[in-house]
Motif scaffolding. Structure first.
Motif, PDB file in Angstrom:
ATOM      1  N   ARG A  11       7.161  -7.763  60.596  1.00  0.00           N
ATOM      2  CA  ARG A  11       7.340  -9.334  60.729  1.00  0.00           C
ATOM      3  C   ARG A  11       6.061 -10.115  60.883  1.00  0.00           C
ATOM      4  N   ALA A  63       5.088 -19.527  62.026  1.00  0.00           N
ATOM      5  CA  ALA A  63       6.439 -18.920  62.406  1.00  0.00           C
ATOM      6  C   ALA A  63       7.589 -19.425  62.096  1.00  0.00           C
ATOM      7  N   ARG A  66       8.496 -18.317  58.543  1.00  0.00           N
ATOM      8  CA  ARG A  66       9.112 -16.672  58.460  1.00  0.00           C
ATOM      9  C   ARG A  66      10.176 -16.648  59.301  1.00  0.00           C
ATOM     10  N   THR A  67      10.908 -17.669  59.930  1.00  0.00           N
ATOM     11  CA  THR A  67      12.021 -17.717  60.874  1.00  0.00           C
ATOM     12  C   THR A  67      13.353 -18.262  60.025  1.00  0.00           C
ATOM     13  N   THR A 142       8.234 -25.645  67.872  1.00  0.00           N
ATOM     14  CA  THR A 142       8.401 -24.615  67.347  1.00  0.00           C
ATOM     15  C   THR A 142       8.872 -23.289  68.319  1.00  0.00           C
ATOM     16  N   LEU A 146      12.097 -21.064  68.069  1.00  0.00           N
ATOM     17  CA  LEU A 146      12.235 -19.617  68.102  1.00  0.00           C
ATOM     18  C   LEU A 146      12.938 -19.243  69.420  1.00  0.00           C
ATOM     19  N   ASP A 149      16.301 -19.174  67.863  1.00  0.00           N
ATOM     20  CA  ASP A 149      16.611 -17.863  66.950  1.00  0.00           C
ATOM     21  C   ASP A 149      16.416 -16.617  67.928  1.00  0.00           C
ATOM     22  N   THR A 150      15.890 -16.340  68.969  1.00  0.00           N
ATOM     23  CA  THR A 150      15.680 -15.362  70.014  1.00  0.00           C
ATOM     24  C   THR A 150      17.288 -15.329  70.530  1.00  0.00           C
ATOM     25  N   VAL A 210       4.225 -17.377  70.620  1.00  0.00           N
ATOM     26  CA  VAL A 210       4.779 -17.386  69.381  1.00  0.00           C
ATOM     27  C   VAL A 210       4.811 -16.147  68.638  1.00  0.00           C
ATOM     28  N   ARG A 214       8.412 -14.197  67.709  1.00  0.00           N
ATOM     29  CA  ARG A 214       8.222 -13.892  66.297  1.00  0.00           C
ATOM     30  C   ARG A 214       8.683 -12.262  66.183  1.00  0.00           C
ATOM     31  N   TRP A 215       7.764 -11.532  66.838  1.00  0.00           N
ATOM     32  CA  TRP A 215       7.817 -10.332  66.773  1.00  0.00           C
ATOM     33  C   TRP A 215       9.159  -9.556  67.317  1.00  0.00           C
TER      34      TRP A 215
END
Length: 223
Positions: A11, A63, A66-67, A142, A146, A149-150, A210, A214-215
């Motif tokens: 990622r 981020a 890529r998300t 951001t 994230l 998304d998490t 971040v 993201r990871w």
């Protein structure tokens, strides 16, 4: 039954197009910065303060691109959005974007600050004070995205609670600086050091947050 942690870096690994865009963005930022310094006729004593906003903005764009959040159900999407909005409001308040209003309503104005810091949209009213610095606004949005998304991806996982706690690190240093200034006195060396390093440490915490969000090491099972 045993649990393992998937620490794949796929990622985070940039491709060729990403590197090309990164070079273009960095060149553009250098041009904007030197243009501002030339037109504003200002003297810079701490160059790191010109770099910090770009770190926030560049990491944010990376981020966000890529998300792609995906939800299993509308309920998960609603829960994730609620948590993300609450998280953003918390960051906005602690980070200084939102504050209690003043005695006089001054209305809206624009502060022409260095790129990333500005142009900042400022509002002072009797009920609320708003300070929309671009790098903080984009950065906090951001982080909230994230977190959203998490929540969708790790719903029901033990790691989600840990990530939620860690992700708040990015907003703690302004609080530490404020408390240090209040307890030690604004003229002391302790308060000065806390205030000076709050931006540096806050930026490092933001970058780490971040990357972590993201990871997101995921838990899997094997026999």
């Amino acid at each position: 039954m045993t649990r393992t942690i998937d620490v794949s870096l796929d990622r985070l690994r940039p491709d060729r197009d990403t590197l090309l865009w990164a070079g273009l963005v960095l060149n553009t930022e250098l041009i904007l910065t030197f243009a501002y310094l030339l037109l504003a006729d200002v003297t810079v004593t701490e160059w790191r303060y010109l770099v910090f906003p770009y770190v926030w903005l560049n990491l944010s764009v990376w981020a966000l691109v890529r998300t792609t959040p995906s939800a299993d159900s509308p309920r998960s999407r609603y829960i994730g959005a609620t948590i993300a909005v609450g998280y953003f409001l918390l960051l906005a308040y602690v980070g200084g974007l939102l504050a209690p209003g003043g005695h006089h309503a001054l209305g809206w104005r624009v502060a022409w600050l260095p790129p990333g810091w500005g142009p900042a949209l400022l509002y002072t009213g009797t009920a609320v004070k708003i300070s929309l610095f671009p790098y903080k606004l984009v950065g906090y949005l951001t982080l909230a995205y994230l977190v959203y998304d998490t929540v969708l991806e790790t719903a029901g996982s033990a790691v989600s609670g840990l990530l939620g706690l860690v992700s708040c690190v990015s907003c703690t240093w302004p609080v530490v600086a404020t408390l240090a200034a209040g307890l030690a006195g604004s003229g002391t060396a302790v308060a000065a050091a806390a205030s000076e390093w709050s931006y540096t440490l806050g930026t490092l915490a933001f970058a780490a947050t971040v990357v972590l969000l993201r990871w997101r090491p995921t838990f899997g099972r094997f026999r």
